[in-house]
Design a protein around this motif. Sequence first.
Motif, PDB file in Angstrom:
ATOM      1  N   ARG A  24       0.805  -1.217   0.000  1.00 50.10           N
ATOM      2  CA  ARG A  24       0.000   0.000   0.000  1.00 50.10           C
ATOM      3  C   ARG A  24       0.843   1.274   0.000  1.00 50.10           C
ATOM      4  NH1 ARG A  24      -5.193  -1.055   1.709  1.00 50.10           N
ATOM      5  NH2 ARG A  24      -5.862  -2.811   0.454  1.00 50.10           N
ATOM      6  N   LEU A  25       2.064   1.159   0.438  1.00 48.71           N
ATOM      7  CA  LEU A  25       2.874   2.367   0.613  1.00 48.71           C
ATOM      8  C   LEU A  25       3.046   3.124  -0.698  1.00 48.71           C
ATOM      9  CD1 LEU A  25       5.573   1.177   3.174  1.00 48.71           C
ATOM     10  CD2 LEU A  25       3.618   2.680   3.555  1.00 48.71           C
ATOM     11  N   ALA A  26       3.219   2.382  -1.803  1.00 56.66           N
ATOM     12  CA  ALA A  26       3.377   3.052  -3.099  1.00 56.66           C
ATOM     13  C   ALA A  26       2.161   3.924  -3.389  1.00 56.66           C
ATOM     14  CB  ALA A  26       3.563   2.010  -4.188  1.00 56.66           C
ATOM     15  N   GLU A  27       1.013   3.390  -3.041  1.00 57.99           N
ATOM     16  CA  GLU A  27      -0.238   4.111  -3.233  1.00 57.99           C
ATOM     17  C   GLU A  27      -0.232   5.399  -2.402  1.00 57.99           C
ATOM     18  OE1 GLU A  27      -4.734   3.071  -1.905  1.00 57.99           O
ATOM     19  OE2 GLU A  27      -3.508   1.386  -2.581  1.00 57.99           O
ATOM     20  N   TYR A  28       0.134   5.262  -1.145  1.00 57.81           N
ATOM     21  CA  TYR A  28       0.108   6.417  -0.250  1.00 57.81           C
ATOM     22  C   TYR A  28       1.167   7.455  -0.629  1.00 57.81           C
ATOM     23  CZ  TYR A  28      -2.626   3.173   2.592  1.00 57.81           C
ATOM     24  OH  TYR A  28      -3.554   2.286   3.022  1.00 57.81           O
ATOM     25  N   PHE A  29       2.243   6.962  -1.246  1.00 56.70           N
ATOM     26  CA  PHE A  29       3.327   7.875  -1.621  1.00 56.70           C
ATOM     27  C   PHE A  29       3.116   8.472  -3.018  1.00 56.70           C
ATOM     28  CE2 PHE A  29       7.233   7.182   1.206  1.00 56.70           C
ATOM     29  CZ  PHE A  29       6.476   6.761   2.289  1.00 56.70           C
ATOM     30  N   ASN A  30       2.103   8.026  -3.700  1.00 55.13           N
ATOM     31  CA  ASN A  30       1.891   8.427  -5.095  1.00 55.13           C
ATOM     32  C   ASN A  30       3.120   8.162  -5.963  1.00 55.13           C
ATOM     33  OD1 ASN A  30      -0.721   9.177  -4.679  1.00 55.13           O
ATOM     34  ND2 ASN A  30      -0.283  11.361  -4.479  1.00 55.13           N
ATOM     35  N   VAL A  31       3.718   6.993  -5.755  1.00 53.67           N
ATOM     36  CA  VAL A  31       4.825   6.561  -6.612  1.00 53.67           C
ATOM     37  C   VAL A  31       4.505   5.154  -7.114  1.00 53.67           C
ATOM     38  CG1 VAL A  31       6.563   7.966  -5.441  1.00 53.67           C
ATOM     39  CG2 VAL A  31       6.117   5.625  -4.642  1.00 53.67           C
ATOM     40  N   SER A  32       5.368   4.618  -7.934  1.00 53.96           N
ATOM     41  CA  SER A  32       5.070   3.291  -8.487  1.00 53.96           C
ATOM     42  C   SER A  32       5.581   2.145  -7.628  1.00 53.96           C
ATOM     43  CB  SER A  32       5.635   3.173  -9.910  1.00 53.96           C
ATOM     44  OG  SER A  32       4.741   3.770 -10.815  1.00 53.96           O
ATOM     45  N   GLY A  33       6.447   2.439  -6.688  1.00 52.44           N
ATOM     46  CA  GLY A  33       6.895   1.367  -5.816  1.00 52.44           C
ATOM     47  C   GLY A  33       7.604   1.896  -4.595  1.00 52.44           C
ATOM     48  N   VAL A  34       7.403   1.240  -3.459  1.00 53.75           N
ATOM     49  CA  VAL A  34       8.164   1.555  -2.259  1.00 53.75           C
ATOM     50  C   VAL A  34       8.802   0.271  -1.774  1.00 53.75           C
ATOM     51  CG1 VAL A  34       8.041   2.290   0.154  1.00 53.75           C
ATOM     52  CG2 VAL A  34       6.723   3.522  -1.595  1.00 53.75           C
ATOM     53  N   ILE A  35      10.098   0.338  -1.583  1.00 55.99           N
ATOM     54  CA  ILE A  35      10.819  -0.846  -1.098  1.00 55.99           C
ATOM     55  C   ILE A  35      11.373  -0.529   0.273  1.00 55.99           C
ATOM     56  CG2 ILE A  35      12.779  -2.392  -1.518  1.00 55.99           C
ATOM     57  CD1 ILE A  35      12.487  -1.518  -4.534  1.00 55.99           C
ATOM     58  N   LEU A  36      11.148  -1.429   1.220  1.00 60.74           N
ATOM     59  CA  LEU A  36      11.684  -1.217   2.562  1.00 60.74           C
ATOM     60  C   LEU A  36      13.000  -1.963   2.690  1.00 60.74           C
ATOM     61  CD1 LEU A  36       8.467  -1.560   4.751  1.00 60.74           C
ATOM     62  CD2 LEU A  36       9.548   0.506   3.827  1.00 60.74           C
ATOM     63  N   GLY A  37      14.044  -1.241   3.066  1.00 55.51           N
ATOM     64  CA  GLY A  37      15.351  -1.870   3.183  1.00 55.51           C
ATOM     65  C   GLY A  37      15.811  -1.920   4.620  1.00 55.51           C
ATOM     66  N   ASP A  38      17.098  -1.802   4.813  1.00 58.69           N
ATOM     67  CA  ASP A  38      17.673  -1.877   6.143  1.00 58.69           C
ATOM     68  C   ASP A  38      18.709  -0.761   6.252  1.00 58.69           C
ATOM     69  OD1 ASP A  38      19.175  -2.332   8.361  1.00 58.69           O
ATOM     70  OD2 ASP A  38      19.214  -4.526   8.109  1.00 58.69           O
ATOM     71  N   ALA A  39      18.523   0.085   7.206  1.00 60.46           N
ATOM     72  CA  ALA A  39      19.367   1.274   7.321  1.00 60.46           C
ATOM     73  C   ALA A  39      20.825   0.921   7.466  1.00 60.46           C
ATOM     74  CB  ALA A  39      18.927   2.103   8.512  1.00 60.46           C
ATOM     75  N   MET A  40      21.089  -0.136   8.189  1.00 58.57           N
ATOM     76  CA  MET A  40      22.469  -0.497   8.458  1.00 58.57           C
ATOM     77  C   MET A  40      23.223  -0.716   7.147  1.00 58.57           C
ATOM     78  SD  MET A  40      22.426  -0.165  11.541  1.00 58.57           S
ATOM     79  CE  MET A  40      20.883   0.626  11.876  1.00 58.57           C
ATOM     80  N   HIS A  41      22.496  -1.222   6.178  1.00 61.12           N
ATOM     81  CA  HIS A  41      23.161  -1.498   4.915  1.00 61.12           C
ATOM     82  C   HIS A  41      23.139  -0.322   3.968  1.00 61.12           C
ATOM     83  CE1 HIS A  41      22.260  -5.567   6.407  1.00 61.12           C
ATOM     84  NE2 HIS A  41      23.507  -5.759   5.988  1.00 61.12           N
ATOM     85  N   HIS A  42      22.075   0.478   4.078  1.00 61.95           N
ATOM     86  CA  HIS A  42      21.893   1.496   3.059  1.00 61.95           C
ATOM     87  C   HIS A  42      22.435   2.869   3.419  1.00 61.95           C
ATOM     88  CE1 HIS A  42      19.581  -1.077   0.493  1.00 61.95           C
ATOM     89  NE2 HIS A  42      18.809  -1.427   1.524  1.00 61.95           N
ATOM     90  N   ALA A  43      22.624   3.090   4.688  1.00 61.65           N
ATOM     91  CA  ALA A  43      22.969   4.429   5.130  1.00 61.65           C
ATOM     92  C   ALA A  43      24.112   5.035   4.348  1.00 61.65           C
ATOM     93  CB  ALA A  43      23.302   4.412   6.619  1.00 61.65           C
ATOM     94  N   ALA A  44      25.149   4.262   4.214  1.00 60.77           N
ATOM     95  CA  ALA A  44      26.342   4.817   3.580  1.00 60.77           C
ATOM     96  C   ALA A  44      26.391   4.530   2.091  1.00 60.77           C
ATOM     97  CB  ALA A  44      27.591   4.257   4.246  1.00 60.77           C
ATOM     98  N   ALA A  45      25.418   3.769   1.641  1.00 64.65           N
ATOM     99  CA  ALA A  45      25.471   3.352   0.238  1.00 64.65           C
ATOM    100  C   ALA A  45      25.133   4.500  -0.701  1.00 64.65           C
ATOM    101  CB  ALA A  45      24.514   2.188   0.018  1.00 64.65           C
ATOM    102  N   GLU A  46      25.524   4.337  -1.890  1.00 60.96           N
ATOM    103  CA  GLU A  46      25.341   5.398  -2.875  1.00 60.96           C
ATOM    104  C   GLU A  46      23.857   5.649  -3.156  1.00 60.96           C
ATOM    105  OE1 GLU A  46      26.653   6.504  -7.379  1.00 60.96           O
ATOM    106  OE2 GLU A  46      27.098   4.490  -6.596  1.00 60.96           O
TER     107      GLU A  46
END
Length: 991
Positions: free
Chosen positions: A915-937
């Motif tokens: 549902r998040l994509a709907e609420y965000f008015n985008v085509s997709g929302v992916i939930l990740g993990d901050a520990m991995h993504h914080a420093a990532a490009e």
Amino acid sequence: MTDEKNRYKQTVLLPRTDFPMKADLATREPARRKKWEEMKLYDLIRAARKGAKPWVLHDGPPYANGDAHTGTGMNKILKDIVVKFRTMQGFDSPYVPGWDCHGLPIEHKVLADLGGVKPPNMTVLELRQRCLDYAHGFIDKQRNQFKSTGTLGRWERPYLTIDPAYEANVLQVFASLHERGYITRAKRPVHWSWAAQSALAEAELEYEDRQDPSVYVRFPVSTCGKECKFREIVEARPDREEIWGTLALLIWTTTPWTLPANVAVAASQGAEYVLVRYERDGKREHMVLAQALLSRVAEKAKLQNVNVLEVFSGADLKGVGYSHPFLETACPVVFADYVTLEDGTGLVHTAPGHGKEDFETGKREKLPVVCPIDEAGKFFTGDRLKKELQLSPAFEDTRGWLKMLEGQNVLKANPLIVNKLREEGWLLHTENIQHSYPHCWRTHAPVIFRVTEQWFVQIDHVDPDKAMNPQGKTLRARLLDAIHATKWFPAWGENRISAMIENRPDWCVSRQRYWGIPIPAFRVKETGEVVLTRETNKRVVELVRQHGSNVWFDDVNWPAEKLLPPEVAAKYKGKTLEKMGDIFDVWFEAGSSFQAVMREDAELKDKFPANMYLEGDDQHRGWFQVSLILSVATTGVSPFKHCLTCAFVVDEKGEKGSKSKGNMWPIDQGCKDLGADLIRYYFASLDTSSPVPVTYKLIQAAGDGYRKVRNTFRALAGNLFDFDPARHAVTPDKLQQLDRWVLSRADALIAAVTAAVDRYEFHVALREITQFCNVTLSAQYIDVCKDVLYCEAADSPKRRSAQTACWAVAGLLVRMLAPVLVHTSDEMWEFLPKAPGDPQSVHLASWPSSGDGQRHIDLDLERRFDLTFKVKAEADRVLDRMRKEGKVGKGYDTIVTLGAKPDLLAELASLGVERLAEYFNVSGVILGDAMHHAAAEGYEPAVDVQGLFVKVVPSADRACVRCYRRTGDVGNSASHPELCGRCAAAVGDSV
RNA sequence: GCGCCGGUAGCUCAGCUGGUUAGAGCACACGCCUGAUAAGCGUGAGGUCGGCGGUUCGAGUCCGCCCCGGCGCACCA
């Protein structure tokens, strides 16, 4: 592609409504009001609420003169908002407007048209008829002006203070007061307008700045009593002969015209006084004044060689006498505790005929009351002047004072008196001072104090009626109790009116004019005896009820003996009884409306006391106060339970509106130019307890808010074109979570708005509504559920759920706006799908209450959506930057990846990841993990959400030509290769 | 003179019993959308919370004084 788009375009369920975006208030409002008149909407409301619990706002009567301008218009609008709100809450809330029709302003206007004074050949009856016609003309005019604001009420049958029944009730109130012992006729100093030739009440005074001469005058000491300490002090001195020869009391005044009425000098017992020797123009003189004021006086008067010969206490002046400087009467020194050492000389010129405190001092000291001024503010002439000055017939006007004063207006007399005092050497010093001074509120001429015989309501009278006044309190005390038992909005009103009641003098209710209700007192011509009894009152009340108050002024058809009950006439057989000429203070009339209207009108009589009085805050001094006095004295209770006040309207510079400044306009003109609803919206949008700026520009600026509300409603209504609540409404358990969320928010809105309106804080209510429309609906709810409403299959559960929410929200919005936007909301009502039993006008509908129908507050759900929208804002921030960099266009072209701590992600996921994509008015929302993504490009930290990282990338998927989303399943359908799965299913084989 | 109310972004105002980076609407700037279209959405800039002092770990929020604006009362002789 274009063909494909067109092919599907018709399958998209775009909003459809005839509810116009453009308000066009100028033409639609009058049409709607006409419709209301034709359908008799006000009567329908009355019928619908018949038998319901009453809630009455009792109208304070505006004065039937001039245009209804913005201020009076605002007053009527606020009243209408309250009445409509209470009506929707289910109360029986009739609104009976009224007009104040007697009084000086009309009489003045009519007299002015006749050349200033009543022509000698015109009878009082004829004059009164002109006043009556004049009043009626303005009632008609103002009624139409008020109606243009959309205010509903019993306009065709208002109450008028000129109705015989009303007049009779005023007399009934007076009779009741008289019976209870409140009324007295007494000779007292009253505020007197010489320009209006009448006594005035406190409420009829306005303080204005004015310049007056400030004079220091020597009153020659003549005799001193045997026991006089001061005499001993002087006698003990070797230079006593010289002192006695040029000794004077120095007094100060700013009203030289009152000096002829001087009968004493008041000193302070406790203060220190001095005997002073000084030189003036080379001559040596002596005087007495307060020590503390010597240096200031000496400096002002430029005295030379000032020597303090003696210092003594004020009490030592006991027994000192002086000779009036030009009337040569022998006058005493007396003591008074109001003598201060702030200004003047510490020796106060005392004229009981021209001052309240002086009068009291005079009474205590048995001083004569001298008042040589006639009703026009001029000194009497000839023997009359001598008589009023209480001079002995033997007095010879050798110095020409009387000759000078004769027939002079008091203000013109000032310089004459000052000059002659100077010539004769009595004047020590004079200068001009600026001070505020009471003025007549109608003529704006300065008011004078003048002792006359008047009728008073005694504020400290103790009503002997044990049932009504068991504790034997004074009226003043009972008024304060009643004030305390009443609720004041804003709360400081209570202090304000309490202070006024605590300090106010007795109420002078008699006026010496023509246009009003007579005080029904008779006088025996031969003896001067005043006749006013229970029986005479009863008879006059009856006759006035039948024939109107003209009976009192019609000496041809209604001579005094015809107005008297037979037994009274018999009692005075052989003597001549005549009608006395006073009429009532118009405030007495307006203040009697609780009796004449609330306790007598067929529709209202069982609803006293009123729930509310609502007027400008100047009415603390005026109508509220007089109504309280008369009601508490005659019924024992306050005539109102709630008292709501609004402030004055001002212009953009904060100056009070006035005709001469040209910053005021008639309210109907404003309604025509700007729209009544816009003006109502404007007044409701600000705090009317402090001054309300009113200009076309400001009101037009409020149009932004109005349009937002209007368009938000239009969006909701537009999505309900195929929605029939009876068939399509979804039960609460079947509602989508987004829809449950908006309904939860709506419920909170109802609670907040209802609470605010209950406190009469309309601006708070309107702000809540505006906020709700702007944020909750427009930016959040509608923007998100557009996709569902437009693209889901018409009858899909998701879409019907959204429509159910839109319908409910639109319905409650319209209702909550109805008291303010009376025209617009009624128009909206027509475009809203109705449920069975819904009335034909929104004004017959009920106020929404929280917990109704599908709605209930779900704080847990609200919390999760709060977070969702907060995170959405973070994504928007990134999205916006990418747009500006030209990397992406609309939200549907992107995929958002969120990185955060597990608990935050879990909270987000709890609404459903898909549902998040709907609420965000985008085509997709992916939930990740901050520990991995914080420093990532590609990820950037959120600004307002701790520990959140956001990445936005363009979606690689194809866009559905129907719903624009890139869901990854476009092309799966053989029959609809350009559509996503959802749209393919929704379209089916319809195209 | 005494008292009451107010002084927060350019404008109109929210900020409850003191608590993390002071909020909203409008206006403004920059964008998006063109399926709410004389509409809608997003982002942004912008505030020494009238001044000074105090209480407190912490004050726009409490206290004192002062300044400015509005109002009320007394305005006296």
